[in-house]
Write a protein that holds these residues in place. Structure first.
Motif, PDB file in Angstrom:
ATOM      1  N   ASN A 210       0.856  -1.184   0.000  1.00 52.37           N
ATOM      2  CA  ASN A 210       0.000   0.000   0.000  1.00 52.37           C
ATOM      3  C   ASN A 210       0.891   1.232   0.000  1.00 52.37           C
ATOM      4  OD1 ASN A 210      -1.784   2.080   0.553  1.00 52.37           O
ATOM      5  ND2 ASN A 210      -2.949   0.938   2.067  1.00 52.37           N
ATOM      6  N   ALA A 211       0.819   2.037  -1.056  1.00 55.36           N
ATOM      7  CA  ALA A 211       1.694   3.206  -1.184  1.00 55.36           C
ATOM      8  C   ALA A 211       1.549   4.171  -0.015  1.00 55.36           C
ATOM      9  CB  ALA A 211       1.407   3.930  -2.500  1.00 55.36           C
ATOM     10  N   GLU A 212       0.391   4.170   0.638  1.00 54.82           N
ATOM     11  CA  GLU A 212       0.162   5.071   1.775  1.00 54.82           C
ATOM     12  C   GLU A 212       1.055   4.737   2.960  1.00 54.82           C
ATOM     13  OE1 GLU A 212      -1.570   7.748   1.979  1.00 54.82           O
ATOM     14  OE2 GLU A 212      -2.662   7.676   0.084  1.00 54.82           O
ATOM     15  N   PHE A 213       1.611   3.527   2.982  1.00 55.51           N
ATOM     16  CA  PHE A 213       2.442   3.104   4.117  1.00 55.51           C
ATOM     17  C   PHE A 213       3.933   3.118   3.779  1.00 55.51           C
ATOM     18  CE2 PHE A 213      -1.677   1.395   5.293  1.00 55.51           C
ATOM     19  CZ  PHE A 213      -1.729   1.667   6.658  1.00 55.51           C
ATOM     20  N   VAL A 214       4.312   3.711   2.645  1.00 50.80           N
ATOM     21  CA  VAL A 214       5.725   3.800   2.269  1.00 50.80           C
ATOM     22  C   VAL A 214       6.346   5.033   2.924  1.00 50.80           C
ATOM     23  CG1 VAL A 214       7.341   4.128   0.360  1.00 50.80           C
ATOM     24  CG2 VAL A 214       5.392   2.587   0.095  1.00 50.80           C
ATOM     25  N   SER A 215       7.504   4.852   3.584  1.00 57.92           N
ATOM     26  CA  SER A 215       8.184   5.996   4.207  1.00 57.92           C
ATOM     27  C   SER A 215       9.480   6.357   3.505  1.00 57.92           C
ATOM     28  CB  SER A 215       8.478   5.700   5.684  1.00 57.92           C
ATOM     29  OG  SER A 215       9.373   4.610   5.813  1.00 57.92           O
ATOM     30  N   GLY A 216      10.028   5.432   2.714  1.00 57.60           N
ATOM     31  CA  GLY A 216      11.275   5.751   2.035  1.00 57.60           C
ATOM     32  C   GLY A 216      11.720   4.676   1.066  1.00 57.60           C
ATOM     33  N   TYR A 217      12.758   5.029   0.315  1.00 59.23           N
ATOM     34  CA  TYR A 217      13.314   4.084  -0.656  1.00 59.23           C
ATOM     35  C   TYR A 217      14.834   4.208  -0.616  1.00 59.23           C
ATOM     36  CZ  TYR A 217      14.891   2.234  -5.150  1.00 59.23           C
ATOM     37  OH  TYR A 217      15.562   1.540  -6.123  1.00 59.23           O
ATOM     38  N   THR A 218      15.529   3.063  -0.585  1.00 55.38           N
ATOM     39  CA  THR A 218      16.990   3.043  -0.569  1.00 55.38           C
ATOM     40  C   THR A 218      17.491   2.568  -1.921  1.00 55.38           C
ATOM     41  OG1 THR A 218      16.925   2.477   1.788  1.00 55.38           O
ATOM     42  CG2 THR A 218      19.025   2.193   0.662  1.00 55.38           C
ATOM     43  N   SER A 219      18.046   3.484  -2.704  1.00 52.17           N
ATOM     44  CA  SER A 219      18.453   3.153  -4.067  1.00 52.17           C
ATOM     45  C   SER A 219      19.634   2.189  -4.103  1.00 52.17           C
ATOM     46  CB  SER A 219      18.797   4.433  -4.833  1.00 52.17           C
ATOM     47  OG  SER A 219      19.809   5.153  -4.162  1.00 52.17           O
ATOM     48  N   GLN A 220      20.540   2.277  -3.089  1.00 51.72           N
ATOM     49  CA  GLN A 220      21.715   1.408  -3.080  1.00 51.72           C
ATOM     50  C   GLN A 220      21.326  -0.073  -3.001  1.00 51.72           C
ATOM     51  OE1 GLN A 220      21.247   4.002  -1.149  1.00 51.72           O
ATOM     52  NE2 GLN A 220      23.045   5.364  -1.174  1.00 51.72           N
ATOM     53  N   THR A 221      20.300  -0.361  -2.222  1.00 52.47           N
ATOM     54  CA  THR A 221      19.883  -1.761  -2.036  1.00 52.47           C
ATOM     55  C   THR A 221      18.586  -2.073  -2.766  1.00 52.47           C
ATOM     56  OG1 THR A 221      18.766  -1.120   0.020  1.00 52.47           O
ATOM     57  CG2 THR A 221      21.028  -1.966   0.202  1.00 52.47           C
ATOM     58  N   ASN A 222      17.996  -1.042  -3.375  1.00 45.27           N
ATOM     59  CA  ASN A 222      16.743  -1.208  -4.120  1.00 45.27           C
ATOM     60  C   ASN A 222      15.621  -1.733  -3.217  1.00 45.27           C
ATOM     61  OD1 ASN A 222      15.356  -0.879  -6.577  1.00 45.27           O
ATOM     62  ND2 ASN A 222      15.525  -3.048  -7.053  1.00 45.27           N
ATOM     63  N   ASN A 223      15.536  -1.139  -2.026  1.00 45.07           N
ATOM     64  CA  ASN A 223      14.535  -1.556  -1.046  1.00 45.07           C
ATOM     65  C   ASN A 223      13.557  -0.434  -0.722  1.00 45.07           C
ATOM     66  OD1 ASN A 223      15.584  -4.146  -0.680  1.00 45.07           O
ATOM     67  ND2 ASN A 223      17.002  -3.478   0.922  1.00 45.07           N
ATOM     68  N   ILE A 224      12.308  -0.802  -0.474  1.00 45.76           N
ATOM     69  CA  ILE A 224      11.294   0.135   0.005  1.00 45.76           C
ATOM     70  C   ILE A 224      11.153  -0.050   1.508  1.00 45.76           C
ATOM     71  CG2 ILE A 224       8.784   0.474   0.103  1.00 45.76           C
ATOM     72  CD1 ILE A 224       8.725   0.342  -2.904  1.00 45.76           C
ATOM     73  N   ILE A 225      11.072   1.063   2.226  1.00 48.20           N
ATOM     74  CA  ILE A 225      10.906   1.034   3.683  1.00 48.20           C
ATOM     75  C   ILE A 225       9.472   1.425   3.994  1.00 48.20           C
ATOM     76  CG2 ILE A 225      11.729   1.912   5.890  1.00 48.20           C
ATOM     77  CD1 ILE A 225      14.295   2.808   4.265  1.00 48.20           C
ATOM     78  N   LEU A 226       8.778   0.574   4.744  1.00 43.51           N
ATOM     79  CA  LEU A 226       7.396   0.846   5.124  1.00 43.51           C
ATOM     80  C   LEU A 226       7.339   1.489   6.505  1.00 43.51           C
ATOM     81  CD1 LEU A 226       5.733  -2.450   3.854  1.00 43.51           C
ATOM     82  CD2 LEU A 226       5.880  -0.248   2.689  1.00 43.51           C
ATOM     83  N   LYS A 227       6.232   2.131   6.807  1.00 44.77           N
ATOM     84  CA  LYS A 227       6.087   2.881   8.056  1.00 44.77           C
ATOM     85  C   LYS A 227       6.133   2.000   9.296  1.00 44.77           C
ATOM     86  CE  LYS A 227       3.578   6.734   5.955  1.00 44.77           C
ATOM     87  NZ  LYS A 227       2.303   7.485   5.858  1.00 44.77           N
ATOM     88  N   ASP A 228       5.887   0.692   9.112  1.00 44.23           N
ATOM     89  CA  ASP A 228       5.973  -0.207  10.264  1.00 44.23           C
ATOM     90  C   ASP A 228       7.387  -0.768  10.439  1.00 44.23           C
ATOM     91  OD1 ASP A 228       6.082  -1.886   8.093  1.00 44.23           O
ATOM     92  OD2 ASP A 228       4.527  -3.260   8.782  1.00 44.23           O
TER      93      ASP A 228
END
Length: 255
Positions: A210-228
């Motif tokens: 759910n895009a509403e729960f995305v807090s960040g993105y790390t380009s080096q590791t290609n990971n999405i960080i969720l609010k939880d």
């Protein structure tokens, strides 16, 4: 003995369905039918069908209006309809089945197989239909409640309370904003179709977020960080598409 009831205002459609049941669904031993929605109410009460094939588009009283008149629904329903995108999405959201006209024999058999599976699980039929009628009344599709079939029965959730879904073969695990989770016996592909209009993004073959729960993105590791605090890997082949979709929902996404 499985008893079926066909409700359709067109006699030709009734005849075709009756013939197809006879030919492809031998488990059904008794079939009644009517082209009159008012008579259908009487038949439901007296005949007590196990499964009803219900046409949606009928004059004077459509399929949904007919269901509203029933105090309790103790039978399974398969809606039959010409293409109606809004109704079909609401039906899918409520974990109910439908058949598009003209009805295909293979799809009919597959739908009936799902009915037999649900029959063994003893799901609450009335709750599923009430949820459908609730969803049909919503002017804003985001207010629809998603029905999730579990081993303990159907449960209903607003998409905005779902953080992410994780595919596990033929099962999907849901994670919610109140930190609980549950597993359903459907593939993540099936839920992707339902949830994409609700700001969900398929970031990996096993992950729908759910895009509403995305807090960040790390380009080096290609990971999405969720609010939880959960970190989800983005599939490399999906990276460009995922970032474009996230950009439409989130401004100033942190890299």
């Amino acid at each position: 003995m499985i008893k079926a009831l066909i409700i359709d205002d067109e006699q030709v459609a009734v005849n075709v369905m009756n013939l197809m049941i006879e030919r492809y669904l031998p488990e059904i031993k008794s079939v009644k039918f009517t082209t009159n929605p008012d008579k259908a109410l009487q038949l439901i009460n007296e005949y007590k069908p196990d499964i009803v094939f219900l046409d949606i588009e009928m004059p004077y009283k459509n399929g949904f209006e007919l269901l509203k008149l029933l105090s309790e629904i103790s039978f399974d329903i398969v809606f039959t309809t010409a293409f109606d995108k809004y109704a079909i999405q609401a039906i899918k959201f409520s974990a109910l089945d439908y058949l598009l006209k003209p009805i295909d024999a293979i799809e009919l058999r597959e739908t009936f197989n799902r009915y037999l599976k649900k029959k063994l699980m003893n799901q609450n039929k009335d709750a599923a239909v009430r949820n459908l009628l609730f969803n049909m009344q919503q002017q804003n599709p985001t207010n629809r409640k998603l029905a999730l079939p579990t081993t303990s029965g159907l449960q209903f959730f607003l998409p905005e309370n779902i953080i992410r879904c994780e595919g596990m073969g033929n099962y999907t695990k849901f994670f919610f904003s109140n930190y609980h989770c549950l597993t359903t016996s459907k593939t993540i592909k099936e839920y992707e179709e339902l949830l994409i209009p609700h700001k969900f993004i398929r970031v990996h073959k096993s992950h729908l977020i759910n895009a509403e729960f995305v807090s960040g993105y790390t380009s080096q590791t290609n990971n999405i960080i969720l609010k939880d605090g959960i970190i989800i890997e983005v599939s490399r082949r999906r990276k460009k598409e995922v970032m474009e979709e996230l950009g439409t929902y989130i401004s100033g996404l942190k890299n």
